[in-house]
Design a protein around this motif. Structure first.
Motif, PDB file in Angstrom:
ATOM      1  N   PRO A 147      38.569  42.847  44.190  1.00  0.00           N
ATOM      2  CA  PRO A 147      38.821  41.916  43.080  1.00  0.00           C
ATOM      3  C   PRO A 147      39.421  42.624  41.875  1.00  0.00           C
ATOM      4  O   PRO A 147      38.969  43.691  41.466  1.00  0.00           O
ATOM      5  CB  PRO A 147      37.425  41.357  42.775  1.00  0.00           C
ATOM      6  CG  PRO A 147      36.668  41.508  44.044  1.00  0.00           C
ATOM      7  CD  PRO A 147      37.178  42.772  44.675  1.00  0.00           C
ATOM      8  N   GLY A 148      40.457  41.985  41.317  1.00  0.00           N
ATOM      9  CA  GLY A 148      41.082  42.502  40.108  1.00  0.00           C
ATOM     10  C   GLY A 148      42.048  43.641  40.331  1.00  0.00           C
ATOM     11  O   GLY A 148      42.590  44.182  39.363  1.00  0.00           O
ATOM     12  N   HIS A 160      46.482  40.431  45.824  1.00  0.00           N
ATOM     13  CA  HIS A 160      45.602  40.466  44.659  1.00  0.00           C
ATOM     14  C   HIS A 160      44.658  39.276  44.752  1.00  0.00           C
ATOM     15  O   HIS A 160      45.068  38.155  45.063  1.00  0.00           O
ATOM     16  CB  HIS A 160      46.401  40.389  43.354  1.00  0.00           C
ATOM     17  CG  HIS A 160      45.544  40.399  42.121  1.00  0.00           C
ATOM     18  ND1 HIS A 160      44.925  39.262  41.627  1.00  0.00           N
ATOM     19  CD2 HIS A 160      45.194  41.416  41.300  1.00  0.00           C
ATOM     20  CE1 HIS A 160      44.250  39.581  40.547  1.00  0.00           C
ATOM     21  NE2 HIS A 160      44.384  40.871  40.325  1.00  0.00           N
ATOM     22  N   ARG A 162      41.066  37.403  42.765  1.00  0.00           N
ATOM     23  CA  ARG A 162      40.240  37.392  41.552  1.00  0.00           C
ATOM     24  C   ARG A 162      38.787  37.718  41.868  1.00  0.00           C
ATOM     25  O   ARG A 162      38.135  38.461  41.140  1.00  0.00           O
ATOM     26  CB  ARG A 162      40.332  36.020  40.874  1.00  0.00           C
ATOM     27  CG  ARG A 162      39.591  35.961  39.531  1.00  0.00           C
ATOM     28  CD  ARG A 162      39.634  34.565  38.918  1.00  0.00           C
ATOM     29  NE  ARG A 162      38.790  33.618  39.648  1.00  0.00           N
ATOM     30  CZ  ARG A 162      39.250  32.600  40.370  1.00  0.00           C
ATOM     31  NH1 ARG A 162      40.548  32.376  40.471  1.00  0.00           N
ATOM     32  NH2 ARG A 162      38.412  31.789  41.005  1.00  0.00           N
ATOM     33  N   ASP A 163      38.292  37.183  43.009  1.00  0.00           N
ATOM     34  CA  ASP A 163      36.873  37.386  43.318  1.00  0.00           C
ATOM     35  C   ASP A 163      36.646  37.051  44.793  1.00  0.00           C
ATOM     36  O   ASP A 163      37.517  36.510  45.475  1.00  0.00           O
ATOM     37  CB  ASP A 163      36.007  36.489  42.431  1.00  0.00           C
ATOM     38  CG  ASP A 163      34.570  36.980  42.339  1.00  0.00           C
ATOM     39  OD1 ASP A 163      34.268  38.001  42.982  1.00  0.00           O
ATOM     40  OD2 ASP A 163      33.777  36.339  41.631  1.00  0.00           O
ATOM     41  N   GLY A 172      41.292  33.011  43.932  1.00  0.00           N
ATOM     42  CA  GLY A 172      42.348  33.452  43.022  1.00  0.00           C
ATOM     43  C   GLY A 172      43.322  34.405  43.684  1.00  0.00           C
ATOM     44  O   GLY A 172      43.441  35.576  43.286  1.00  0.00           O
TER      45      GLY A 172
END
Length: 392
Positions: A147-148, A160, A162-163, A172
């Motif tokens: 993540p991130g 990529h 997000r979570d 994400g």
């Protein structure tokens, strides 16, 4: 073997083992650095990392062993000559054949070693490496996408998220695909999950859009989707479906399956790989014959050995380079197959005859004159500096 033969054999065997270890270690380190990013970024263990890199050692040994034997023979013969041991042996009536006998015994062992590597161990290790690499790539997204962070899964393919959520759901998601230089694709989705299907491995994206931009004219189009299956099969292809000729067992190269779709595509490489494996054990013997022909004769301290060593290295490099060139020709021309064996055999016969004194070959006069001139210049320079120091 007598005490003399054992002495020569011990000197050559130790030099061969040391040279083989050092050369293999240097080349292996370069291979380790190449695989370091793949394994460390994929969250794999250090044990798997060393296992993967160690599987390339049989390939390195098969290529390096003949060169290490050549270096060992040159070093041993040069040492015997430098210590005047060859001169004493020659004066005592020891024939060149007796001096060469322990070196040929060592060479026979190296030939057996190289043959075993080329015909059996090397294809097995390469195939096992491919299986491990496939396992790493199969767990690519679930293991390395953090993540991130932007993670490059393949050249031109970046992920990529997000979570992470329960059940392996990724949230994400942004995927940038520039593997096609003509089109830049960007996938954006709220969520996604990796699924295994009979058709392959897919990254199923939900509630997102696809942005397609033409590199040439910059035209951009956007497609909104509820569900989209992104194909990951190129990253997780089953290894058994893409075995290259170097990964095939020798029996598979000798009797290939006519229904194999890769046979017609790689027919030349199948032929090249098969004959390279059978010709590989001939190279250690050819290397020894070159070294002994150039350095096996006793020389006094007034005779320069530099020209002989330089000549042996040049001939060895030309011979090995010719072997690689012939191998490339065989891939394109079936009629060139005999050259794969003729090159080392002719080298063995010619330099073997020179080693035993059946053919008399003198070094080019220009090399001898140049070597003697350099030696004389160095001697005069040292004498002049010594005289200047004495006057001071």
């Amino acid at each position: 073997m007598g005490s003399l033969e054992r002495y020569i054999f011990r000197q050559a065997a130790l030099a061969f083992a040391a040279g083989l270890f050092i050369l293999t270690l240097v080349v292996w380190i370069t291979q380790v650095l190449r695989q370091l990013d793949l394994v460390t970024n994929s969250g794999q263990t250090i044990a798997l990392f060393f296992m993967m890199t160690s599987l390339g050692i049989p390939v390195l040994l098969a290529l390096i062993a003949p060169i290490a034997l050549f270096i060992a023979a040159v070093q041993t013969l040069n040492k015997l000559n430098s210590d005047s041991e060859l001169i004493v042996m020659s004066a005592a009536g020891v024939s060149p054949a007796r001096i060469a006998r322990p070196l040929f015994i060592l060479t026979a062992l190296v030939m057996l070693f190289v043959g075993t590597l080329s015909l059996w161990l090397t294809p097995s290790s390469i195939r096992h490496f491919r299986l491990l690499l496939t396992q790493v790539q199969a767990n690519l997204l679930t293991a390395i996408v953090r993540p991130g962070q932007f993670t490059q899964a393949d050249r031109g393919l970046t992920f990529h998220i997000r979570d992470r959520a329960a059940g392996g759901v990724l949230l994400g998601i942004v995927v940038s695909d520039t593997r096609d230089p003509q089109v830049h694709m960007i996938y954006v989705a709220e969520r996604g999950v990796i699924t295994e299907q009979p058709q392959g491995t897919f990254f199923v994206l939900e509630n997102g859009n696809l942005q397609r931009r033409e590199t040439k004219d910059g035209n951009t189009s956007i497609v909104v989707f509820d569900r989209y299956a992104f194909d990951l099969s190129q990253l997780t292809q089953a290894a058994e479906t893409i075995y290259r000729p170097s990964e095939r067992y020798t029996s598979e190269l000798m009797n290939p399956d006519p229904a194999d779709p890769m046979l017609e595509r790689w027919r030349g490489r199948f032929r090249q790989e098969l004959h390279d494996r059978f010709a590989a054990p001939l190279y250690p013997l050819a290397m020894l014959c070159i070294a002994f022909a150039m350095l096996g004769q006793a020389r006094t301290t007034r005779q320069s050995r530099g020209a002989a060593i330089a000549g042996a290295i040049i001939i060895m490099a030309a011979f090995r380079g010719g072997g690689f060139a012939v191998s490339g020709i065989v891939a394109a021309r079936p009629a060139a197959v005999p050259l794969v064996y003729l090159l080392p055999i002719v080298t063995i016969l010619f330099f073997g005859a020179v080693s035993l004194g059946l053919i008399k070959v003198r070094p080019p006069e220009v090399l001898t004159r140049l070597s003697n001139d350099i030696t004389d210049r160095i001697t005069r320079m040292i004498a002049a500096r010594t005289a200047q120091g004495g006057r001071a």
